[in-house]
Design a protein around this motif. Structure first.
Motif, PDB file in Angstrom:
ATOM      1  N   TYR A 108     -23.936  15.180  -9.255  1.00 49.51           N
ATOM      2  CA  TYR A 108     -22.921  14.845  -8.253  1.00 49.51           C
ATOM      3  C   TYR A 108     -22.780  15.972  -7.238  1.00 49.51           C
ATOM      4  O   TYR A 108     -22.701  15.731  -6.029  1.00 49.51           O
ATOM      5  CB  TYR A 108     -21.584  14.583  -8.940  1.00 49.51           C
ATOM      6  N   GLY A 109     -22.750  17.214  -7.733  1.00 54.24           N
ATOM      7  CA  GLY A 109     -22.623  18.354  -6.832  1.00 54.24           C
ATOM      8  C   GLY A 109     -23.785  18.467  -5.864  1.00 54.24           C
ATOM      9  O   GLY A 109     -23.591  18.783  -4.686  1.00 54.24           O
ATOM     10  N   CYS A 110     -24.990  18.188  -6.333  1.00 53.99           N
ATOM     11  CA  CYS A 110     -26.163  18.234  -5.449  1.00 53.99           C
ATOM     12  C   CYS A 110     -26.063  17.160  -4.365  1.00 53.99           C
ATOM     13  O   CYS A 110     -26.454  17.386  -3.216  1.00 53.99           O
ATOM     14  CB  CYS A 110     -27.435  18.046  -6.264  1.00 53.99           C
ATOM     15  N   GLY A 111     -25.540  15.996  -4.735  1.00 52.43           N
ATOM     16  CA  GLY A 111     -25.348  14.938  -3.747  1.00 52.43           C
ATOM     17  C   GLY A 111     -24.336  15.335  -2.692  1.00 52.43           C
ATOM     18  O   GLY A 111     -24.523  15.073  -1.492  1.00 52.43           O
ATOM     19  N   VAL A 112     -23.266  15.989  -3.126  1.00 50.79           N
ATOM     20  CA  VAL A 112     -22.236  16.446  -2.196  1.00 50.79           C
ATOM     21  C   VAL A 112     -22.810  17.477  -1.229  1.00 50.79           C
ATOM     22  O   VAL A 112     -22.596  17.404  -0.017  1.00 50.79           O
ATOM     23  CB  VAL A 112     -21.042  17.057  -2.963  1.00 50.79           C
ATOM     24  N   SER A 113     -23.545  18.443  -1.759  1.00 48.46           N
ATOM     25  CA  SER A 113     -24.107  19.486  -0.894  1.00 48.46           C
ATOM     26  C   SER A 113     -25.141  18.915   0.073  1.00 48.46           C
ATOM     27  O   SER A 113     -25.232  19.359   1.224  1.00 48.46           O
ATOM     28  CB  SER A 113     -24.736  20.590  -1.751  1.00 48.46           C
ATOM     29  N   ALA A 114     -25.910  17.923  -0.364  1.00 50.10           N
ATOM     30  CA  ALA A 114     -26.913  17.318   0.516  1.00 50.10           C
ATOM     31  C   ALA A 114     -26.259  16.598   1.687  1.00 50.10           C
ATOM     32  O   ALA A 114     -26.791  16.578   2.800  1.00 50.10           O
ATOM     33  CB  ALA A 114     -27.785  16.349  -0.278  1.00 50.10           C
ATOM     34  N   ARG A 115     -25.081  16.009   1.436  1.00 52.85           N
ATOM     35  CA  ARG A 115     -24.396  15.262   2.498  1.00 52.85           C
ATOM     36  C   ARG A 115     -23.610  16.159   3.429  1.00 52.85           C
ATOM     37  O   ARG A 115     -23.498  15.864   4.626  1.00 52.85           O
ATOM     38  CB  ARG A 115     -23.442  14.228   1.879  1.00 52.85           C
ATOM     39  N   HIS A 116     -23.062  17.252   2.917  1.00 51.66           N
ATOM     40  CA  HIS A 116     -22.080  17.998   3.701  1.00 51.66           C
ATOM     41  C   HIS A 116     -22.500  19.418   4.084  1.00 51.66           C
ATOM     42  O   HIS A 116     -21.845  20.025   4.945  1.00 51.66           O
ATOM     43  CB  HIS A 116     -20.756  18.061   2.935  1.00 51.66           C
ATOM     44  N   LEU A 117     -23.527  19.966   3.463  1.00 49.49           N
ATOM     45  CA  LEU A 117     -23.952  21.330   3.795  1.00 49.49           C
ATOM     46  C   LEU A 117     -25.311  21.301   4.486  1.00 49.49           C
ATOM     47  O   LEU A 117     -26.335  21.064   3.859  1.00 49.49           O
ATOM     48  CB  LEU A 117     -24.023  22.190   2.522  1.00 49.49           C
TER      49      LEU A 117
ATOM     50  N   ALA B  61     -13.447  20.996 -19.694  1.00 56.42           N
ATOM     51  CA  ALA B  61     -13.724  21.973 -18.634  1.00 56.42           C
ATOM     52  C   ALA B  61     -14.619  21.376 -17.549  1.00 56.42           C
ATOM     53  O   ALA B  61     -14.370  21.554 -16.353  1.00 56.42           O
ATOM     54  CB  ALA B  61     -14.396  23.213 -19.234  1.00 56.42           C
ATOM     55  N   ILE B  62     -15.657  20.658 -17.959  1.00 58.99           N
ATOM     56  CA  ILE B  62     -16.581  20.055 -16.988  1.00 58.99           C
ATOM     57  C   ILE B  62     -15.885  18.962 -16.195  1.00 58.99           C
ATOM     58  O   ILE B  62     -16.039  18.861 -14.964  1.00 58.99           O
ATOM     59  CB  ILE B  62     -17.827  19.509 -17.701  1.00 58.99           C
TER      60      ILE B  62
ATOM     61  N   ASN C 214     -13.444  16.843 -11.286  1.00 57.87           N
ATOM     62  CA  ASN C 214     -12.295  16.254 -10.593  1.00 57.87           C
ATOM     63  C   ASN C 214     -11.831  17.130  -9.440  1.00 57.87           C
ATOM     64  O   ASN C 214     -11.434  16.631  -8.385  1.00 57.87           O
ATOM     65  CB  ASN C 214     -11.146  16.033 -11.580  1.00 57.87           C
ATOM     66  N   SER C 215     -11.886  18.448  -9.651  1.00 53.40           N
ATOM     67  CA  SER C 215     -11.506  19.378  -8.588  1.00 53.40           C
ATOM     68  C   SER C 215     -12.458  19.255  -7.401  1.00 53.40           C
ATOM     69  O   SER C 215     -12.025  19.244  -6.243  1.00 53.40           O
ATOM     70  CB  SER C 215     -11.526  20.808  -9.126  1.00 53.40           C
ATOM     71  N   LEU C 216     -13.757  19.140  -7.695  1.00 46.86           N
ATOM     72  CA  LEU C 216     -14.743  19.000  -6.630  1.00 46.86           C
ATOM     73  C   LEU C 216     -14.535  17.691  -5.875  1.00 46.86           C
ATOM     74  O   LEU C 216     -14.580  17.662  -4.634  1.00 46.86           O
ATOM     75  CB  LEU C 216     -16.157  19.052  -7.228  1.00 46.86           C
ATOM     76  N   LYS C 217     -14.299  16.602  -6.611  1.00 47.14           N
ATOM     77  CA  LYS C 217     -14.060  15.310  -5.963  1.00 47.14           C
ATOM     78  C   LYS C 217     -12.813  15.354  -5.093  1.00 47.14           C
ATOM     79  O   LYS C 217     -12.790  14.787  -4.001  1.00 47.14           O
ATOM     80  CB  LYS C 217     -13.924  14.219  -7.029  1.00 47.14           C
ATOM     81  N   SER C 218     -11.784  16.019  -5.581  1.00 44.76           N
ATOM     82  CA  SER C 218     -10.550  16.140  -4.815  1.00 44.76           C
ATOM     83  C   SER C 218     -10.778  16.907  -3.520  1.00 44.76           C
ATOM     84  O   SER C 218     -10.263  16.534  -2.456  1.00 44.76           O
ATOM     85  CB  SER C 218      -9.484  16.859  -5.663  1.00 44.76           C
ATOM     86  N   GLN C 219     -11.579  17.980  -3.586  1.00 42.55           N
ATOM     87  CA  GLN C 219     -11.877  18.758  -2.386  1.00 42.55           C
ATOM     88  C   GLN C 219     -12.702  17.951  -1.393  1.00 42.55           C
ATOM     89  O   GLN C 219     -12.472  18.015  -0.177  1.00 42.55           O
ATOM     90  CB  GLN C 219     -12.625  20.033  -2.777  1.00 42.55           C
ATOM     91  N   VAL C 220     -13.655  17.180  -1.905  1.00 42.78           N
ATOM     92  CA  VAL C 220     -14.478  16.338  -1.023  1.00 42.78           C
ATOM     93  C   VAL C 220     -13.606  15.314  -0.325  1.00 42.78           C
ATOM     94  O   VAL C 220     -13.736  15.087   0.888  1.00 42.78           O
ATOM     95  CB  VAL C 220     -15.596  15.645  -1.828  1.00 42.78           C
ATOM     96  N   ASN C 221     -12.711  14.680  -1.077  1.00 45.47           N
ATOM     97  CA  ASN C 221     -11.816  13.682  -0.482  1.00 45.47           C
ATOM     98  C   ASN C 221     -10.900  14.310   0.550  1.00 45.47           C
ATOM     99  O   ASN C 221     -10.618  13.707   1.601  1.00 45.47           O
ATOM    100  CB  ASN C 221     -10.985  13.003  -1.574  1.00 45.47           C
ATOM    101  N   ARG C 222     -10.415  15.524   0.252  1.00 39.77           N
ATOM    102  CA  ARG C 222      -9.541  16.208   1.203  1.00 39.77           C
ATOM    103  C   ARG C 222     -10.269  16.505   2.504  1.00 39.77           C
ATOM    104  O   ARG C 222      -9.754  16.237   3.596  1.00 39.77           O
ATOM    105  CB  ARG C 222      -9.019  17.514   0.586  1.00 39.77           C
ATOM    106  N   VAL C 223     -11.473  17.037   2.393  1.00 40.44           N
ATOM    107  CA  VAL C 223     -12.251  17.368   3.593  1.00 40.44           C
ATOM    108  C   VAL C 223     -12.578  16.107   4.392  1.00 40.44           C
ATOM    109  O   VAL C 223     -12.452  16.085   5.626  1.00 40.44           O
ATOM    110  CB  VAL C 223     -13.544  18.120   3.208  1.00 40.44           C
ATOM    111  N   PHE C 224     -12.980  15.042   3.690  1.00 43.99           N
ATOM    112  CA  PHE C 224     -13.300  13.783   4.369  1.00 43.99           C
ATOM    113  C   PHE C 224     -12.081  13.258   5.117  1.00 43.99           C
ATOM    114  O   PHE C 224     -12.168  12.833   6.275  1.00 43.99           O
ATOM    115  CB  PHE C 224     -13.781  12.747   3.351  1.00 43.99           C
TER     116      PHE C 224
END
Length: 237
Positions: free
Chosen positions: A28-37, A74-75, A80-90
């Motif tokens: 999921y993190g790799c997908g996020v970075s590919a779309r936004h970084l 923990a994972i 969830n924290s990463l998803k929340s940050q992505v939603n906030r930025v979007f």
């Protein structure tokens, strides 16, 4: 993550559930970075940090420093924290784009009408657009979702003077925002090829929606959807 051969003496289902969760988190993190970084080095650093974090959790479970349940928790918390940050930025990027669109539309309305429609149409759009851009830009810069701009603060103050609370002020602000945006795309504007001898006729005008490009329509639709969601969230409070 590692294959079973790397953890040959720890093959219980609970451990492999943690391993699978870590793999999904990295994916999921790799997908996020590919779309936004866009920057390759930042993208690689982001992916590397996620992988290191996930690997540490798996190693801690493998070494029995934490339980599988704690590892999963923990994972999932980090995911969830990463998803929340992505939603906030979007949401904030959409809010900035929508605010800029309102601001430009309001200025254009004042200019095209030589100020005649400024008071009841152009200025409210300028005020709301500027406030939306400010709230979302500052929120993105500071990593916050609770920024209240001066215009929305006025709505809250009026609501309090009438015996209500901030919730009602926010609802009034979002509702007005939707009305202004709807009126902006539904107003009649002069056709691009219209020619005037004395004054424009009804046949010389068309709905503003027809003159908007796909990009502008997408931004307007996305911004209105976000505003509607915010209005619904306030209503549910």
């Amino acid at each position: 993550m590692s294959q079973r051969g790397d953890y040959g003496d720890r093959l219980d289902d609970a451990f492999w559930e943690v391993n699978a969760a870590a793999s999904r988190f990295i994916s999921y993190g790799c997908g996020v970075s590919a779309r936004h970084l866009r920057d390759r080095s930042l993208r690689m650093q982001f992916n590397r940090e996620l992988a290191y974090y996930a690997k540490r959790v798996v190693e801690d479970v493998y070494q029995r420093r934490i339980s599988p349940e704690q590892g999963l928790e923990a994972i999932r918390a980090e995911a969830n924290s990463l998803k929340s940050q992505v939603n906030r930025v979007f949401t904030q990027v959409g809010g900035m784009a929508g605010g800029a669109s309102q601001l430009l539309t309001g200025i254009g309305s004042c200019v095209r009408s030589y100020g005649t429609t400024c008071a009841f149409h152009g200025l409210p759009l300028i005020a709301h657009g500027g406030n939306n851009f400010y709230e979302n830009a500052r929120g993105m810069y500071e990593g916050r979702t609770d920024v209240v701009g001066p215009v929305r603060k006025k709505y809250q103050d009026v609501a309090k003077r009438l015996g209500y609370g901030e919730r009602e002020g926010n609802m009034a602000y979002y509702a007005t925002d939707l009305v202004l945006s709807g009126r902006a795309i539904g107003r009649m504007v002069v056709k691009k090829d219209a020619w005037r001898l004395f004054r424009y006729l009804k046949t010389d005008k068309e709905i503003a929606l027809k003159q908007m490009g796909r990009g502008a329509l997408f931004i307007e639709g996305a911004a209105s959807t976000l505003t509607l969601n915010q209005l619904i969230e306030e209503y549910k409070k």
